[in-house]
Design a protein around this motif. Sequence first.
Motif, PDB file in Angstrom:
ATOM      1  N   UNK A   1       0.766   3.693   2.133  1.00  0.00           N
ATOM      2  CA  UNK A   1       1.240   4.013   3.481  1.00  0.00           C
ATOM      3  C   UNK A   1       2.281   2.991   3.919  1.00  0.00           C
ATOM      4  N   UNK A   2       3.328   3.482   4.505  1.00  0.00           N
ATOM      5  CA  UNK A   2       4.456   2.628   4.880  1.00  0.00           C
ATOM      6  C   UNK A   2       5.081   3.207   6.140  1.00  0.00           C
ATOM      7  N   UNK A   3       6.085   2.520   6.647  1.00  0.00           N
ATOM      8  CA  UNK A   3       6.788   3.057   7.821  1.00  0.00           C
ATOM      9  C   UNK A   3       7.428   4.398   7.448  1.00  0.00           C
TER      10      UNK A   3
ATOM     11  N   UNK B   1       0.828  -1.207   0.000  1.00  0.00           N
ATOM     12  CA  UNK B   1       0.000   0.000   0.000  1.00  0.00           C
ATOM     13  C   UNK B   1       0.861   1.254   0.000  1.00  0.00           C
TER      14      UNK B   1
ATOM     15  N   UNK C   1       4.810   7.029   7.394  1.00  0.00           N
ATOM     16  CA  UNK C   1       4.351   7.263   8.765  1.00  0.00           C
ATOM     17  C   UNK C   1       5.342   8.161   9.515  1.00  0.00           C
TER      18      UNK C   1
ATOM     19  N   UNK D   1       3.616  16.308  12.216  1.00  0.00           N
ATOM     20  CA  UNK D   1       2.869  15.688  13.312  1.00  0.00           C
ATOM     21  C   UNK D   1       1.524  15.136  12.833  1.00  0.00           C
ATOM     22  N   UNK D   2       1.470  14.772  11.577  1.00  0.00           N
ATOM     23  CA  UNK D   2       0.276  14.230  10.927  1.00  0.00           C
ATOM     24  C   UNK D   2      -0.870  15.240  10.854  1.00  0.00           C
ATOM     25  N   UNK D   3      -0.547  16.482  11.169  1.00  0.00           N
ATOM     26  CA  UNK D   3      -1.585  17.519  11.072  1.00  0.00           C
ATOM     27  C   UNK D   3      -1.586  18.064   9.646  1.00  0.00           C
TER      28      UNK D   3
END
Lengths: 143, 373
Positions: free
Chosen positions: B118-120, B116, B123, B131-133
Amino acid sequence: MTKGTFATAWKGMGLWKWPAITMLVIWAGLVPFLGPVPPTWQNHGTQTDDNITLTLETRGRMRAGHSIDLRLTANANADREIFVGFEGEPNEVSALTLNGQELQTRVDLSVPDNGPLTITVRMVTDEGRERVFRWHLGIPQPL
Amino acid sequence: MRKKRLWFDVHSWVGLKLSILMSFILITGTLAVFSNELDWAFNSEMRVASQAKGTPIAWGAMYDSAVEAFPDGRLTAIMLGPDPWFAAQGVAQGPDGQLHRLWFNPYTGAYQGATGWLSIQRFLRSTHRHLMMPNAIGIPIVCAFSFLLIASMVTGLVVYKKFWRGFFRKPRFDQPVRTWTGDLHRLGALWSAWFLVLIALSGIWYLAEKSLGGAAPRVEEPPTTIEREGVLPAGFTGADLQKAANMAMEAYPSLDLKVVLLPRRPTANLTFGGQADAILVRPTANTVWVDPATLNVTGIQRGETLTAHQRLSELADPLHFGTWGGIVTKIIWFLFGVLLSGLSVTGIIIYGKRIARGGPGAASANDAAPLTA
């Protein structure tokens, strides 16, 4: 390091720690959505033969000896018995009938050791013709 | 003395009051240095047996494998991994609009599987970078810590009397925790000062680039000669891509090809990027554009001809990520990242120990003395 050391430091951070904690809580809340291992389906494409359309999706790693979660979606014309398996692995073939309502089914297949892996879906039409759909999935993973 | 205490108070304020977020940013940044390697360790699709340098890359075969394995997807890029033991990565958009990573043996073109988007790596990047914001909020928050890092270093050096003598001072491990953590803190700070400056300055650049409108102007892609109906000409195959790659390498002989970007619109070129004569630039700084319909080279961009502003923009990533010297610089960046993260943690311990020993006010009153030890 005593518990008191960190308790003292925690107290010393004063009100400034709360914006930081808030941001980390927001981050933690977002992790399930943006994290590294989402349970997403991999779409391997749609194949059409005459008026039958099949889409194959897989979920999870293709580890040799482990099972893999497959999802097949078909159009109405494919509402019949089908056989799913890895090419060259006759023992792994499973037979099922697509659900007439959603035309979607899920199968667990054991991943063989040898690659490259090709998923085959066979179906026999009302006229008695056999149709075979193939999807290439790469090589099995050793771990 | 009062002045020195003020410097110390600033140092202590930055190091303690903001230590939670500072530590979090430093630790995630340190882990991010090896984020690709972590993905490599967890995903065997990403692994291949290394080949000798100069082994031809099967760009065309990878393209054909991608089309066969992902017939409904749209391949947008093929990139070599950071090291020869990495599989090449194809980025494809599925019919559902989701991005997928396809992995190929770069030397044979064989398809090894998909993961997929998304991965480490994603992330850790999203965590450390914003900060994922949303970017508009997260990037300025994280980048603002660059100023605090600089402030922390300057104030620390001011209060550490004759700091230049401290580079080879052994921590006194036979002394109480408070003493040896202080020694370690000062020793680590001195040796990692250059790294702190580098990370902080590149962080300030990211703030200017992403949030303050300071981004360098993009190099304009030349137009293609024939307008097509689709993003690629009908019947375009891996053989065509391989021909185009060969044309690109012929046109720019010093180009060590690392990435192929496929067109996203009918008037766009195939973009071939890699490393060449310019140092400390990203692969797309050295580019050859090839018209996918005629397979003629339509333009060449050399990294050394970029403006100072563009070079600055190119410089930031290799320096901040530590990727410019391969695995060796990554190891160095990781170790110094551990050291910087350790400064944040030992700073908290020092504060806690001193207050615990001396009661409220002890941090300011007593701290100048140990710093001169």
